[in-house]
Motif scaffolding. Structure first.
Motif, short mmCIF file in Angstrom:
data_model
loop_
_atom_site.label_atom_id
_atom_site.label_comp_id
_atom_site.label_asym_id
_atom_site.label_seq_id
_atom_site.Cartn_x
_atom_site.Cartn_y
_atom_site.Cartn_z
N CYS A 137 0.82 -1.22 0.00
CA CYS A 137 0.00 0.00 0.00
C CYS A 137 0.85 1.26 0.00
CB CYS A 137 -0.93 -0.01 1.20
SG CYS A 137 -2.10 -1.37 1.13
N HIS B 105 -1.61 3.32 -2.37
CA HIS B 105 -3.02 2.94 -2.30
C HIS B 105 -3.83 4.13 -1.78
CE1 HIS B 105 -6.20 -0.18 -0.83
NE2 HIS B 105 -6.56 0.45 -1.94
N CYS C 169 -5.91 4.74 1.82
CA CYS C 169 -5.56 3.62 2.70
C CYS C 169 -4.70 4.11 3.86
CB CYS C 169 -4.81 2.56 1.89
SG CYS C 169 -4.18 1.22 2.89
N TRP D 69 -4.39 -5.29 -3.18
CA TRP D 69 -3.63 -4.46 -2.25
C TRP D 69 -3.32 -5.25 -0.98
CZ3 TRP D 69 -1.54 -0.10 -3.89
CH2 TRP D 69 -2.07 0.51 -5.03
N CYS E 88 -3.37 -4.39 2.05
CA CYS E 88 -4.32 -4.28 3.17
C CYS E 88 -5.52 -5.21 2.97
CB CYS E 88 -4.77 -2.84 3.35
SG CYS E 88 -5.67 -2.15 1.94
ZN LIG Z 1 -4.18 -0.40 1.28
#
Ligand SMILES: [Zn+2]
Length: 147
Positions: A72, A77, A80, A122, A124
């Motif tokens: 990320c 990202h 995020c 991603w 996360c």
């Molecule tokens: Zn992320």
């Protein structure tokens, strides 16, 4: 007993530590999570296709799909919490991440141009996957592999 001073020199050899760094990089946890989940779903793949644009983390050349598992922070990202840019040297980090994002976009487009479907997962998201039951993957992901 061997003291720390008598450690084999290969441990600290630059080539070795470089190789170790590469291994660590390849087997990052988010990627392992995705690979394990794809295996559970019976999806066949290969890892680190260096012959394809951007060397996708996971791909199947004959089925023409490629998956990138993005960190990320490094890949920026948007929205995020894991992608927070440090306040120190902020412009440096922003430029670095912008460059990475541009490169990602270029690689994805290059793959699509030669007929590949491209999926970005991603880091996360994989944390959430890891807590879910084995066959539970996001709809977008199961849809991607249903093609
Ligand atoms: Zn992320």
């Amino acid at each position: 007993m061997q003291s720390a001073l008598e450690r084999p020199s290969s441990w600290t050899d630059p080539a070795t530590s470089k190789r170790m760094a590469r291994i660590r990089q390849r087997d990052t946890r988010p990627e392992l999570v995705v690979r394990a989940r794809l295996r559970q779903l019976g999806i066949h793949y290969r890892c680190n296709y260096s012959g394809l644009p951007g060397s996708p983390d996971i791909a199947n050349k004959s089925k023409r799909w490629a998956v990138f598992v993005h960190g990320c922070f490094w890949h920026g990202h948007i929205g995020c919490s894991k992608a927070t840019v440090p306040k120190r040297n902020r412009s440096f980090w922003l430029e670095k991440i912008r460059t990475n994002r541009r490169r990602d976009r270029r690689n994805e487009n290059a793959l699509r141009k030669v007929g590949f479907a491209v999926l970005v997962i991603w880091e996360c998201e994989t944390f959430k996957w890891a807590r879910k039951p084995e066959n539970d993957v996001p709809k977008a992901v199961s849809y991607f592999f249903r093609r």
